[in-house]
Each structure stands twice: as C-alpha cells, then as structure tokens.
Design a protein around this motif. Structure first.
Motif, mmCIF file in Angstrom:
data_model
loop_
_atom_site.group_PDB
_atom_site.id
_atom_site.type_symbol
_atom_site.label_atom_id
_atom_site.label_comp_id
_atom_site.label_asym_id
_atom_site.label_seq_id
_atom_site.Cartn_x
_atom_site.Cartn_y
_atom_site.Cartn_z
ATOM 1 N N ILE A 179 45.015 -0.124 -9.133
ATOM 2 C CA ILE A 179 43.831 -0.336 -8.305
ATOM 3 C C ILE A 179 43.876 -1.772 -7.776
ATOM 4 C CG2 ILE A 179 41.308 -0.382 -8.273
ATOM 5 C CD1 ILE A 179 41.368 1.652 -10.564
ATOM 6 N N PRO A 180 44.128 -1.965 -6.477
ATOM 7 C CA PRO A 180 44.351 -3.312 -5.931
ATOM 8 C C PRO A 180 43.232 -4.298 -6.231
ATOM 9 C CG PRO A 180 44.998 -1.660 -4.325
ATOM 10 C CD PRO A 180 44.350 -0.919 -5.452
ATOM 11 N N LYS A 181 41.984 -3.866 -6.187
ATOM 12 C CA LYS A 181 40.871 -4.788 -6.429
ATOM 13 C C LYS A 181 40.938 -5.369 -7.837
ATOM 14 C CE LYS A 181 35.825 -5.146 -6.246
ATOM 15 N NZ LYS A 181 34.555 -4.438 -5.906
ATOM 16 N N LEU A 182 41.303 -4.549 -8.806
ATOM 17 C CA LEU A 182 41.374 -5.018 -10.182
ATOM 18 C C LEU A 182 42.604 -5.892 -10.404
ATOM 19 C CD1 LEU A 182 40.218 -1.815 -12.090
ATOM 20 C CD2 LEU A 182 38.861 -3.683 -11.119
ATOM 21 N N VAL A 183 43.702 -5.527 -9.776
ATOM 22 C CA VAL A 183 44.908 -6.364 -9.883
ATOM 23 C C VAL A 183 44.657 -7.738 -9.282
ATOM 24 C CG1 VAL A 183 47.305 -6.591 -9.128
ATOM 25 C CG2 VAL A 183 46.442 -4.368 -9.910
ATOM 26 N N ASN A 222 33.823 -9.830 -27.535
ATOM 27 C CA ASN A 222 33.552 -10.479 -26.257
ATOM 28 C C ASN A 222 32.834 -9.452 -25.387
ATOM 29 O OD1 ASN A 222 33.502 -11.985 -23.915
ATOM 30 N ND2 ASN A 222 35.699 -11.854 -23.536
ATOM 31 N N THR A 223 31.587 -9.174 -25.754
ATOM 32 C CA THR A 223 30.844 -8.066 -25.173
ATOM 33 C C THR A 223 30.693 -8.195 -23.668
ATOM 34 O OG1 THR A 223 29.571 -8.219 -27.238
ATOM 35 C CG2 THR A 223 28.850 -6.594 -25.632
ATOM 36 N N ALA A 224 30.548 -9.413 -23.165
ATOM 37 C CA ALA A 224 30.340 -9.610 -21.728
ATOM 38 C C ALA A 224 31.498 -9.064 -20.905
ATOM 39 C CB ALA A 224 30.135 -11.092 -21.429
ATOM 40 N N GLU A 225 32.717 -9.123 -21.425
ATOM 41 C CA GLU A 225 33.878 -8.622 -20.695
ATOM 42 C C GLU A 225 34.302 -7.228 -21.149
ATOM 43 O OE1 GLU A 225 36.964 -11.323 -19.139
ATOM 44 O OE2 GLU A 225 36.337 -12.655 -20.756
ATOM 45 N N CYS A 226 34.143 -6.938 -22.438
ATOM 46 C CA CYS A 226 34.661 -5.679 -22.979
ATOM 47 C C CYS A 226 33.646 -4.545 -22.948
ATOM 48 C CB CYS A 226 35.143 -5.892 -24.412
ATOM 49 S SG CYS A 226 36.440 -7.133 -24.550
ATOM 50 N N HIS A 227 32.362 -4.859 -23.048
ATOM 51 C CA HIS A 227 31.284 -3.867 -22.960
ATOM 52 C C HIS A 227 30.201 -4.439 -22.050
ATOM 53 C CE1 HIS A 227 33.299 -3.040 -26.858
ATOM 54 N NE2 HIS A 227 33.061 -1.779 -26.550
ATOM 55 N N CYS A 235 30.118 -1.193 -14.224
ATOM 56 C CA CYS A 235 30.978 -2.368 -14.046
ATOM 57 C C CYS A 235 32.039 -2.075 -12.987
ATOM 58 C CB CYS A 235 31.619 -2.780 -15.366
ATOM 59 S SG CYS A 235 33.037 -1.777 -15.864
ATOM 60 N N VAL A 236 32.860 -3.068 -12.701
ATOM 61 C CA VAL A 236 33.841 -2.930 -11.626
ATOM 62 C C VAL A 236 34.869 -1.842 -11.937
ATOM 63 C CG1 VAL A 236 35.417 -4.713 -12.518
ATOM 64 C CG2 VAL A 236 35.351 -4.228 -10.060
ATOM 65 N N LYS A 237 35.199 -1.638 -13.214
ATOM 66 C CA LYS A 237 36.169 -0.593 -13.549
ATOM 67 C C LYS A 237 35.603 0.792 -13.250
ATOM 68 C CE LYS A 237 36.975 -1.942 -17.838
ATOM 69 N NZ LYS A 237 36.247 -3.229 -17.900
ATOM 70 N N GLY A 238 34.363 1.017 -13.694
ATOM 71 C CA GLY A 238 33.746 2.304 -13.409
ATOM 72 C C GLY A 238 33.552 2.531 -11.925
ATOM 73 N N ALA A 239 33.195 1.487 -11.200
ATOM 74 C CA ALA A 239 32.927 1.616 -9.766
ATOM 75 C C ALA A 239 34.181 1.951 -8.969
ATOM 76 C CB ALA A 239 32.296 0.331 -9.237
ATOM 77 N N THR A 240 35.349 1.568 -9.480
ATOM 78 C CA THR A 240 36.603 1.781 -8.742
ATOM 79 C C THR A 240 37.456 2.906 -9.324
ATOM 80 O OG1 THR A 240 37.706 0.070 -10.072
ATOM 81 C CG2 THR A 240 36.709 -0.625 -7.981
ATOM 82 N N ILE A 241 36.935 3.645 -10.302
ATOM 83 C CA ILE A 241 37.747 4.630 -11.009
ATOM 84 C C ILE A 241 38.382 5.646 -10.062
ATOM 85 C CG2 ILE A 241 35.661 5.992 -11.491
ATOM 86 C CD1 ILE A 241 38.870 5.889 -13.602
ATOM 87 N N GLY A 281 38.393 -6.893 -15.909
ATOM 88 C CA GLY A 281 38.815 -5.947 -14.883
ATOM 89 C C GLY A 281 39.928 -5.004 -15.288
ATOM 90 N N HIS A 282 40.546 -5.205 -16.466
ATOM 91 C CA HIS A 282 41.650 -4.326 -16.858
ATOM 92 C C HIS A 282 41.273 -3.485 -18.065
ATOM 93 C CE1 HIS A 282 44.747 -4.981 -13.993
ATOM 94 N NE2 HIS A 282 44.914 -6.264 -14.252
ATOM 95 N N TRP A 283 42.099 -2.495 -18.298
ATOM 96 C CA TRP A 283 41.839 -1.542 -19.376
ATOM 97 C C TRP A 283 43.149 -1.243 -20.085
ATOM 98 C CZ3 TRP A 283 38.551 0.569 -22.502
ATOM 99 C CH2 TRP A 283 38.835 1.776 -23.117
#
Length: 731
Positions: free
Chosen positions: A613-617, A184-189, A56-62, A602-604
């Motif tokens: 991380i600007p992309k997530l913000v 809300n699996t689509a967003e959380c997992h 996902c986007v979080k893992g990709a931008t870690i 996008g957030h954690w």
C-alpha cells in the motif's frame, strides 16, 4: 444505503467496525488504487460499540491491498530447489492427505504439525482443532498467538482460574487512572488510545502512567513516564506494591474474602524497597512513589499491557504481578478498573476460545484435563482417548522438531514465521530441512513461500464470512463482500476438505461458515467463554456482542467478575509470590546494549499487506535504529549513519536515529522488515528463543547486542584486503 457492508478491520486486536462501499455507486465517483484498479471505499462504522466510527490509517486503506500480488492457484514442487508448477486443488489436497496418512503410519501423528494465525476467523481455528486434535490425534497445533498473548492467557488462568480479559473498552471512558506498561498503545492500538485520550483531556485529575524504556507517542501523552531499564517490570510492580502496603492503600476485606496467597506475596514484596527498585529500574524514588500514590488514591485503576509484557522469559510472572496490584487494591469487576491485556491480532481472542494453542481445547478447556478431553471427544464423535493427554508442540518446538527430524510435515497458514520467529537464521535453516511444508496464504510472494513444497491460495478479509473477537471479548460477524481471486478458498474449507479425504466425512460435513460457528458455539455451552446464545444470523441482525453470551441471554457481558467470584476451585483469585529474574540475556562487556523492537503505526506484522500500500510505505519507507546520544557518541556514529547490529545469533544493518526518547543502554528497531522489503534488516536476526516457562512465549522484546559503525567495518575490510594483496604480490 442498502449496499453498505458492515464488517471488522482485519489488523490489530482493537476490532474496529468498518463500513465498506462498492467501488462504483450512483452519485459517487469511483475510488481507484495507485495502480488504477477500482477499490472498495472504507470508513469507520459509527454503530460499532468498540470503535464508535473511528478508524486508523491501516483500516482506512485496507481495500488497496486486496487485489495485489495474490496467490490465485495451488502450486507444487518436489524440492525447494525446483520452481513451482500450477496444480489443481485435487492434486494439491490429495498430496497433502497422502503425506499425512503416510506419516501417521510410519511416525505417528506427532510427526504432523500446523502453525496457524491470529488472523484466522474463529471458524478457521475451530475446524483446524477438530482436524488435528480430534481426528488425527495430535495436539501439534500452535499459532503465532504464541508469540503474541500466550503469557496473558497463562496469567489469567493462574490468577483467575480461566482466561479472558475482564474489562471493557467502556472502562477507558470512566477510569481515574490508566496504567500502561509494555504497550505503545498510541501506535499499536491507536483507536483505543484515542478513545482514552478524549476522556483523559476532560480533567487533570485523570492520570496516565506509561512504563516504557522509550519515549513513545504513548509516553508523550503521559502524566508520568517511567523509563525503566528493560527487564525490570516486576521490580517496578513490586516496588509500587511496597508503597501501597506501607501506606495502607490495600483492601484487607476483599483480600480476606475473595483471594488466597496474599501473605506469601506480601513477604516477597518486602524485598523491593524504594532504594532497590530505583537502582534496578533506573528511575527516581520520587517517580516510583508518585505512581504508587496515584494508584492508591484513584477510585478506579485500569492497567493495559501488550507485547512489552507478554514477550518475555518471565511474561506470565509479569502478568500476574500486574494482576496482584489489582487484587490487593480491589481494582476489578467494576467500571474503569481491571487488568486488561490488549491482543495484537484481530482474532487472537477467538483463537483462545477455539482452543488454538497446543495446550488448549475449544471452550477454554485444557489438553491436560482428562474431563475436558472426554467432553470434546464425545462432542466431536471421535473415540475415547483420541485426543492426546499432553500438550502438543509449541511454535518453537516445531522449529526444533524440524531440526531433529521428528517433524515430518508442517502446515503453515496465514503467517510468515521466517520473519516473525526468534533467531531467524536458525528458523530458516530448520525450514530448509523440512521434508514437507504446506504454506497457505493470500499473498505471493512472501518470505515464507520460498520454503514451501505446496502453496495453497487462501481467501482473506472481504472474501469469506466468519466471526472475529476483539480484546474486549466482543464477537462480530464479518461477511464476504467480494469474490476471491482465482481459485482461493477459505481456510476452514481447506482444512475440512483434507479431513474428508482422510476419512472423516462425518466430522466435516459443514456446508458454510454459519454451520461451523453454530457447532463451535455449542461446544462453549457452560464454559467461561459461553457463546451458545450467538449465531451468524443473530450477530448480523442484533450487532456485535460480548461473551459470555449463553442461550437465553439478552445483553452483552460488559465485565467479568462483577460478583468477585472467580473460576478457581474455591472461587478465590490467587496472588502470585514471584521474584524478578530479569532478562534472559542481560548485556555484558561484549554485548553491552539491550535491543528491543516493536510496531510502527502504519505497518502491520511482516508487511504482507501494508508493504503493498503506497501510502503506508511512504509513511515508513525504511527501517531504522533508535539510539541515545550517549551511546551514539560512545561508538562514534552520527545521525543517519549506518551501524551493524550484532548479537550471539545474527546481524543486521540500519541507519541510526539519535534521540533522547530512548533510555541509554537500550536501542530500538521496528520488526516489520523481512528480506523482501529491505536488505539485512530483520529484527529477529538478533533475538533469541528463550521463553517463559509457563506460557512458552519467547522473549522477543530484549536481547544483548553490540553496535559497530558500518564505516569502521569498511575501513577494516579495506585494510585486510590491502594486506592480502601485499602478501599475494610478495608470494
């Protein structure tokens, strides 16, 4: 390519495999963060069986967050009013050890607490348990997993005799019916949800039922969305059971041979007629019936749940009510079937195995079991009776202990409780009273750093080697591949060094994380979570494995209970005969709405990483409040106008998003924003500390609130100011 590092994403409990490449490599341009710093490239690992190359986007931008705003050196101060000053590790660790020794003599070990994190690696968790429970003699170790999955732990233990999700992610690929409740699996997992959706789209016969007061991204994909009223999960589950019993869609032979307590459960279910459940849940009888029919007619049913179930004052009862449906229909121990809790954090599972809650000991042992205590004492080489016989303080007990003055030292690591705990104003006030607070983290500042006397810089993902375990019990070794900034150290090394300074050199003679894990694996021998056949070296060479994986085993344990024998004394799974109690704080005339909260894609958690991380913000630039048009009209607010949310404990302010995607009477806010990231937007300013009596997990997902348009507050304030001005002029 030889320089590819295989590791695991450090965000949610899905446990996605990652491949990481150095920032500069021949034939490939250097990737840079927004501030120009070269960063490691991250992509999904196609060989990892859990995520199959997806990310996902979080893992990709870690990698973009690893160098930003890091705590690089120990820092200390005498009081919260003073500025921090840089200190050496010796100075910081000597001060911590001295305080622990002093408190142990004057107040006893109960005055010392540690609050850890599901973002620990298993080695961190294990060494912390050995230090507090084995050496210091206090069970006062709890973790933010108490706020995450402790209801699932209690439910599994009570129903099956031991913790541990019995399912595998492979079940997502073969199930006939997925029943998602409180997730809300689509967003959380998201990677799990994407994996199921590939299967779901293959045939219209494969059903997806989603239970949620909001029409989330998950609910958008459902064949049936049950938008129940908050707090009525047990009513719904018993209502489904009523239909299944009435239509004979149960398995009497399995119930008779493999379970106990069915008759008492069946008597409870008779009170949950379709009319009663429809009225309480706010759904139609036809939708209730459809859910029951799909469950009863499916060859395999897979239920998944997360915080919407666990974070409840009756969380354990909800978990057991889900399991009841699986037991009455024999939907367990085979492909595509079973009750599957989704953990919220990357190593919350590993923490459970290591004993990382105040009532647990390593190897799925319990503090309250004398034999379990004796086994661990002998293994650790500490005197008999050293481990206290009663559970230690839970996360919230630590807060009340600070209030009363009974807690003299609290050590917080890898978590941010002054944002994530319930009743946040009370939590902050308690931390301000703390005589001595140690805060150990990778980032600075966070909201919690303002409440610390000692700051310890911790190395994080990418900078330390250790094991993490995902929601399907899959164990992955995560290697260090970059140098920690400044003087940052792994969490387990910090705990071990304090242990040595307290006189326990023998117990903490580890040279590296592989030695820590080797010791931990041996203490699990013969236990339900047996990992005695695993080691860092084996996991590196042979890849991730699902436990139980005892010594001599050659393949992963994909599913539990395939023989339909459970970890109870008689080998039978236990039904739970429990009535619904509803919300701990139901709405009333003064506070007529129910506030719920949750994650965004996008957030954690509290944004310690993702906020940098600007992309997530950019994806989620500000918090908001979702409200149904009927409720918006009733209070007189338009889309994007601001409201003040008030509960019995505190207030916050949000711009509103008016949407048909939330049930009337319910409002939603995201839980990520603390005071560093937005002004007066903390979800937990409103939540309460009422908790499940079994799991001690707070009801973070629902509280009663009122909404007041900010414009109306301003008009009232202006009127009061004008009145005061006139009185002053006349006086």
């Amino acid at each position: 390519m030889s320089d590819i590092i295989k590791t695991l994403c450090p965000y949610c409990g899905v446990g996605c495999g990652l491949e990481v490449l150095p920032p500069a490599q021949a034939g490939r341009p250097t990737t840079r963060a927004s501030d120009g710093v070269p960063i490691w490239q991250v992509r999904g690992d196609r060989d990892h069986p859990s995520s199959q190359g997806m990310v996902c986007v979080k893992g990709a931008t870690i990698a973009e967050s690893l160098h930003k705003d890091r705590l690089r050196y120990p820092m200390m101060r005498r009081s919260l009013d003073e500025p921090f000053e840089r200190a050496s590790w010796d100075e910081a660790l000597d001060r911590i050890a001295s305080e622990i020794q002093k408190i142990s003599v004057t107040d006893g070990p109960d005055g010392v607490c540690m609050y850890g994190s599901g973002q620990f690696q298993t080695e961190d968790y294990y060494v912390a348990q050995k230090l507090l429970k084995g050496c210091l003699g206090t069970n006062n170790f709890d973790a933010n997993s108490r706020l995450c999955m402790s209801s699932a732990v209690a439910g599994y233990i009570q129903s099956f005799g031991a913790d541990g999700p019995p399912c595998s992610y492979d079940d997502l690929d073969v199930t006939d019916c997925a029943f998602l409740i409180g997730t809300n699996t689509a967003e959380c997992h998201p990677i799990l949800f994407n994996r199921f959706r590939k299967h779901h789209k293959k045939s219209r016969a494969i059903k997806l039922i989603v239970v949620d007061p909001r029409r989330t991204q998950t609910a958008e994909a459902a064949d049936l969305h049950l938008a129940i009223n908050p707090g009525t999960d047990i009513d719904l589950l018993h209502g489904i059971a009523y239909f299944l019993m009435q239509r004979g869609k149960i398995d009497p032979e399995f119930i008779e041979e493999c379970t106990s307590g069915f008759s008492a459960y069946a008597e409870v279910v008779q009170h949950y007629t379709p009319e009663v459940v429809s009225r309480r849940c706010g759904i139609s009888i036809s939708d209730l019936k459809k859910a029951a029919v799909w469950w009863g007619e499916s060859d395999s049913v897979l239920s998944l749940w997360s915080m919407g179930i666990n974070q409840s004052a009756e969380g354990t009862a909800k978990v057991r009510s889900i399991i009841n449906l699986h037991l009455m229909t024999n939907q367990i121990g085979r492909p595509g079937a079973g009750p599957f809790s989704l953990t919220g954090q990357p190593n919350a599972m590993g923490g459970r195995e290591a004993g990382g809650l105040s009532h647990l000991l390593p190897g799925y042992r319990l503090v309250g079991n004398a034999q379990h205590r004796a086994e661990v004492e002998a293994f650790w080489g500490v005197p008999a009776g050293r481990i206290a016989a009663k559970p230690g303080r839970t996360a919230w007990d630590m807060i009340t202990g600070l209030e009363s003055g009974d807690v003299k030292l609290i050590w917080v690591a890898a978590t941010n409780p002054v944002v994530s705990m319930p009743d946040i104003d009370r939590t902050k006030a308690a931390f301000r009273k703390s005589p001595f607070t140690v805060y150990q983290d990778a980032y600075f500042p966070t909201e919690m750093s303002a409440y610390a006397h000692v700051l310890l810089p911790a190395s994080q993902f990418s900078e330390k080697t250790g094991v993490m375990v995902n929601s399907e019990r899959r164990v992955t070794v995560c290697p260090a591949f970059r140098t920690p900034p400044g003087e940052a150290r792994p969490d387990w090394e910090i705990f071990a060094e304090v242990g040595r300074r307290l006189g326990f050199a023998k117990q903490f003679s580890f040279n590296n994380a592989a030695e820590v894990y080797a010791e931990f694996a041996q203490i699990t021998r013969g236990r339900p979570c047996d990992q005695s056949g695993l080691s860092h070296g084996f996991l590196r060479s042979d890849g991730p494995k699902q436990w139980p994986y005892p010594k001599g085993k050659t393949v992963s344990s994909e599913r539990l209970y395939t023989d339909l024998r459970f970890h109870t004394a008689d080998g039978r799974a236990k039904f739970a005969a429990l009535h619904s109690r509803g919300l701990a704080e139901p709405p009333d005339d003064r506070y007529p709405l129910v506030l719920t909260n949750g994650r965004l894609y996008g957030h954690w958690h509290t944004q310690s990483r993702t906020g940098r991380i600007p992309k997530l913000v950019k994806m989620h630039p500000e918090p908001f409040l979702e409200i149904h048009p009927k409720d918006a009209a009733r209070i007189g607010v338009q889309d994007r106008e601001w409201v003040e949310v008030r509960s019995r404990r505190g207030t916050a302010r949000f711009p509103v998003t008016i949407t048909q995607g939330i049930a009337p009477g319910t409002v939603f806010v995201p839980m990520h924003w603390g005071e560093l990231w937005a002004e007066q937007a903390e979800a937990n300013a409103m939540t309460h500390s009422a908790a499940c009596p079994d799991s001690k997990q707070p009801e973070l997902k629902a509280c009663a609130v009122q909404l007041v348009p900010v414009a109306a507050i301003k008009v009232q304030a202006d009127a009061e100011h004008h009145k005061y001005s006139l009185q002053s002029a006349r006086g």
